[in-house]
Scaffold this motif. Structure first.
Motif, PDB file in Angstrom:
ATOM      1  N   SER A   1       0.830  -1.206   0.000  1.00 50.85           N
ATOM      2  CA  SER A   1       0.000   0.000   0.000  1.00 50.85           C
ATOM      3  C   SER A   1       0.863   1.254   0.000  1.00 50.85           C
ATOM      4  N   GLU A   2       0.413   2.262  -0.732  1.00 41.74           N
ATOM      5  CA  GLU A   2       1.112   3.536  -0.760  1.00 41.74           C
ATOM      6  C   GLU A   2       0.740   4.357   0.471  1.00 41.74           C
ATOM      7  N   SER A   3       1.701   5.121   0.962  1.00 41.88           N
ATOM      8  CA  SER A   3       1.479   5.934   2.155  1.00 41.88           C
ATOM      9  C   SER A   3       1.505   7.405   1.790  1.00 41.88           C
ATOM     10  N   ASN A   4       0.757   8.198   2.532  1.00 41.84           N
ATOM     11  CA  ASN A   4       0.770   9.647   2.328  1.00 41.84           C
ATOM     12  C   ASN A   4       1.853  10.318   3.167  1.00 41.84           C
TER      13      ASN A   4
ATOM     14  N   ASN B   1       5.092  16.764  -4.616  1.00 49.32           N
ATOM     15  CA  ASN B   1       4.224  15.597  -4.790  1.00 49.32           C
ATOM     16  C   ASN B   1       2.910  15.797  -4.026  1.00 49.32           C
TER      17      ASN B   1
ATOM     18  N   LYS C   1       0.572  13.726  -3.486  1.00 54.94           N
ATOM     19  CA  LYS C   1       0.171  12.529  -2.734  1.00 54.94           C
ATOM     20  C   LYS C   1       0.824  12.463  -1.350  1.00 54.94           C
TER      21      LYS C   1
END
Length: 247
Positions: A40-43, A81, A83
C-alpha cells in the motif's frame, strides 16, 4: 498434412505483460532485508538521517554517512508531490558538516507540509538544528544530544579573521536552534560552553528528559507517537482551505 500438432508444439512468444516478473523473495531479502514489502502507498514520506552528515568532502568508505546532496532533491520532490501530505524524519546521527547540516535543517523548516522529527539513539552536534527544524520534535527516552561549539578540521590559519568567521558560524547555529525551539539563548550557550562534562571536548550531553526540560525538544516518545502527531497535523492541514479559512 495436418499442421495442428506442429502448431501446438511451436513455442508461443510471451506478451509484454508476461515478461514483467515480480521480484523474488531472495531479491527482496538481499535488497531490503525482509521477506515481504508493504504494497500500500502511504501519504507520509519517511526520511532517515543516520551516521555522519557528509558535506563538501567525501568521507572514508567505512563511515556510515548521510549525503546532503541526496536529501535535498528528495525534499524538493516531496514538496511537489500532491500525494505526500506529511514528512517523518528519523535521526540517529553523530553530526558532521556544519553547512550541510544547516542546509538540511533549513530545507525541512521551510517545507509547507507538516513535519515531525524523531531522535533515536543520538542527534548530536549539527544534528541538533535538524532535530528542531520540524513542526514538532520527539526524542526517545534513552536518546542523547551532544551540544558543543563548532570545531575545525585540517589547516587553520591563526589570524583574527578565522576566529571571526568561526564566531559568525556559531551564531548562525545558535540563532537557528533558538528560533525553532523553546530553549533560551542563555541556556543553550551555557550547555554549549560547559567544561568538565566531556573529557575531550567542551559541551554537554543531554539525555531525552533533559532535552524536553530545557525546551530543546517538544516531548518524549517513539515511532507511534510521531506518526500519531503527524497524522493529527495532516488532518488539521486538510481542513484549511487555500485562503486559510477553516471549512
Amino acid at each position: 498434412m495436418d499442421n495442428s500438432k506442429q502448431q501446438e508444439q511451436e513455442p508461443v512468444n510471451p506478451g509484454p505483460n508476461e515478461e514483467l516478473k515480480k521480484p523474488s523473495v531472495l531479491d527482496t531479502i538481499q535488497q531490503l532485508g525482509q521477506t515481504a514489502v508493504p504494497a500500500s502507498e502511504s501519504n507520509i514520506f519517511c526520511m532517515t538521517i543516520i551516521g555522519q552528515v557528509e558535506g563538501h568532502l567525501v568521507l572514508p568508505p567505512q563511515n556510515k554517512t548521510t549525503k546532503y546532496e541526496h536529501l535535498i532533491p528528495q525534499l524538493v520532490a516531496v514538496e511537489q508531490n500532491p500525494k505526500i501530505e506529511g514528512i517523518f524524519i528519523v535521526l540517529n546521527t553523530v553530526g558532521g558538516d556544519v553547512e550541510a547540516g544547516l542546509a538540511i535543517a533549513e530545507m525541512i523548516a521551510t517545507l509547507s507540509k507538516p513535519t515531525v522529527t524523531l531522535v533515536l539513539g543520538g542527534g548530536h552536534s549539527i544534528g541538533v538544528p535538524i532535530a528542531v527544524s520540524s513542526d514538532f520534535s520527539i526524542i526517545a527516552e534513552t536518546a542523547t544530544m551532544t551540544i558543543h561549539p563548532i570545531r575545525l578540521n585540517g589547516l587553520v590559519i591563526g589570524v583574527p579573521q578565522t576566529f571571526e568567521y568561526l564566531d559568525k558560524m556559531q551564531e548562525r547555529v545558535i540563532r537557528f536552534i533558538t528560533s525553532h525551539s523553546e530553549i533560551s539563548e542563555q541556556k543553550l550557550k551555557e550547555l554549549m560552553f560547559k567544561t568538565g562534562e566531556l573529557t575531550r571536548d567542551i559541551g554537554t550531553t543531554v539525555i531525552g528528559a533533559d532535552a524536553v526540560k530545557y525546551g530543546l525538544i517538544d516531548t518524549i516518545g517513539g515511532v507511534g507517537d510521531g506518526i500519531r502527531e503527524l497524522n493529527r497535523r495532516i488532518e488539521a492541514n486538510r481542513k484549511l482551505m487555500p485562503g486559510g479559512v477553516v471549512q
